[in-house]
Design an enzyme around this catalytic site. Structure first.
Site, PDB file in Angstrom:
ATOM      1  CG  ASP A  28       2.573   4.098  -7.162  1.00  0.00           C
ATOM      2  OD1 ASP A  28       1.606   4.744  -6.543  1.00  0.00           O
ATOM      3  OD2 ASP A  28       2.416   2.717  -7.180  1.00  0.00           O
ATOM      4  N   GLY A  74       0.912  -1.392   0.016  1.00  0.00           N
ATOM      5  CA  GLY A  74       0.150   0.062   0.015  1.00  0.00           C
ATOM      6  C   GLY A  74       0.762   1.377  -0.054  1.00  0.00           C
ATOM      7  CG  LEU A  75       2.848   2.532   3.031  1.00  0.00           C
ATOM      8  CD1 LEU A  75       3.576   2.494   4.092  1.00  0.00           C
ATOM      9  CD2 LEU A  75       1.566   3.502   2.917  1.00  0.00           C
ATOM     10  CB  SER A  76       4.310   2.990  -3.515  1.00  0.00           C
ATOM     11  OG  SER A  76       4.556   2.556  -5.001  1.00  0.00           O
ATOM     12  CB  SER A  80       6.593  -2.165  -6.135  1.00  0.00           C
ATOM     13  OG  SER A  80       5.644  -1.482  -6.089  1.00  0.00           O
ATOM     14  CB  ALA A  81       7.223   3.107  -6.967  1.00  0.00           C
ATOM     15  CB  ALA A  82      10.204   3.226  -2.787  1.00  0.00           C
TER      16      ALA A  82
END
Ligand code: GLA
Length: 403
Positions: free
Chosen positions: A177, A129-131, A133-135
């Site tokens: 994101d 939910g806090l991304s 993956s993009a980070a």
């Protein structure tokens, strides 16, 4: 800050231990997680979204690998990853490895890479939910660009990270994101138009001491590729195509709801079959909430902003139909809790967490309420959920190693 310093120290020690890295060559990337208080599920339809980053980052410590190897060790996942930049494996297991593989392939669309990295990566927060993956995608991009001496702007990195997620991983998500992660600053609300990729940073009389970002994890984690995320995206596109056609407008091969004027939706709303009507209703009402929210933020009206977040969460449940029973419980508990201005699911909303804006003076009562009410509704989650209070942060960047 103290916590990040301790974590960086541990990362560097692991890098030295596992790869024999020389501390003098170690660089560090700090890539924050993000929330989207308003503008949920509309980035892939090129809508308007808002975001902030959290002071609980993903950290990546790395040194260049002169042989073109990419070797990454995670303090969260096993097994370690290793491959050569000239022979990147296709998407596959372990899942966490796909982000660094994708980062290499993405940059290779435009550049010839000469160097790989030896790296150690870590994120403190539970996944979902806090991304993260993009980070992590952004962290790998920044590290690979650094060791290969590539000059890349944040806007170009939005596109490189989009490639990782859409083309390499196969998730048809929008650019919310990575844009928030790459373009936020801690004193503003990030306001992004996903159609023009125009970003504004909205000032506010609010100070970061005036509010907390409360994050309540449900205990449910799983990858978005196996959820109904892509199905929702295609439902929105089908609705967009029908509305354009009924209005006598040209229908491009991949229509999105942003191409449809709100008046057209008004004229044909009742003709859309369900669930397409609900998906479009979410889009158009969320666009209106984002615009109102930006004004509330500018005038520092936390209660009004929070109310819009709660309404946005409600639309995610009834129109976008993405909540799991656990997330719906957390949504209800948080929005009923004293000291919470407003809360909604974070991210795609099938798993992960609910986020809210809250009054720092109410931390204790918020924790007590969740600890009392959430396991009462979901006893199997007794030992799985967790609650954090965060503050806004800035954008992803390379940072100096702290002594
Ligand atoms: C996930 C996706 C984003 C966005 C959100 C919902 O985080 O990765 O692109 O669609 O869900 O707003």
């Amino acid at each position: 800050m103290e916590e990040n310093k301790k974590q960086s120290y541990e990362l560097v020690a692991t890098l030295q231990h596992v790869f024999g890295a020389d501390r003098a060559n170690v660089h560090l990337v700090h890539a924050p997680l993000r929330i989207c208080p308003l503008g949920a599920h509309i980035d892939h339809q090129l809508g308007l979204v808002t975001g902030m980053t959290l002071d609980t980052p993903i950290l990546l410590a790395y040194v260049p690998n002169q042989e073109g190897q990419v070797r990454v060790h995670s303090l969260n996942f096993a097994p370690p990853v290793a491959f050569n930049i000239d022979d990147v494996p296709p998407k596959g297991g372990p899942l966490w490895a796909n982000y660094v593989r994708g980062a290499v392939v993405s940059l290779q669309q435009r550049f010839t890479l000469h160097y790989g990295i030896d790296g150690v990566i870590f994120g403190e927060m539970p996944i979902g939910g806090l991304s993260s993956s993009a980070a992590v995608g952004v962290a790998y991009l920044l590290a690979l660009e650094d060791v290969n001496e590539l000059v890349v702007t944040p806007t170009e990195n939005i596109e490189f990270d989009r490639y990782i997620e859409n083309e390499y991983i196969g998730l048809n998500n929008g650019i919310l994101d990575q844009s928030v992660i790459l373009l936020s600053d801690r004193r503003h609300l990030t306001y992004l138009d996903c159609e023009s990729v125009n970003v504004s940073r909205i000032p506010s009389p609010l100070d970061e001491d005036d509010f907390d970002i409360v994050v309540a994890f449900s205990g449910l984690t799983r990858s978005l590729v196996n959820t109904d995320y892509n199905q929702r995206v295609s439902q929105c596109q089908t609705a967009a195509g029908m509305l354009l056609e009924w209005a006598g407008q040209p229908v491009p091969p991949s229509p999105v709801l942003r191409m449809v004027a709100p008046e057209i939706f008004g004229d044909y709303e009742d003709r859309l079959p369900e669930p397409l009507g609900k998906r479009a209703r979410h889009f158009f009402t969320e666009m209106a909430r984002v615009r109102l929210g930006v004004t509330s933020w500018e005038t520092g009206e936390l209660a009004a902003f929070g109310q819009l977040m709660a309404e946005s969460g409600h639309s995610s449940i009834v129109n976008y139909e993405c909540g799991s029973p656990h997330l719906i419980s957390l949504y209800e508990i948080l929005n009923d809790c004293p000291g919470v201005y407003g809360a909604r699911f974070s991210g795609a909303g099938f798993r992960g967490c609910c986020i809210g804006l809250s009054d720092p003076a109410h931390r204790e009562v918020i924790v007590e309420t969740i600890e009392r009410d959430y396991p009462a509704r979901h006893p199997e989650m007794q030992d799985q959920f967790s609650v954090y209070f965060c503050k806004p942060d800035g954008s992803a960047q390379r940072v100096p190693l702290l002594e």
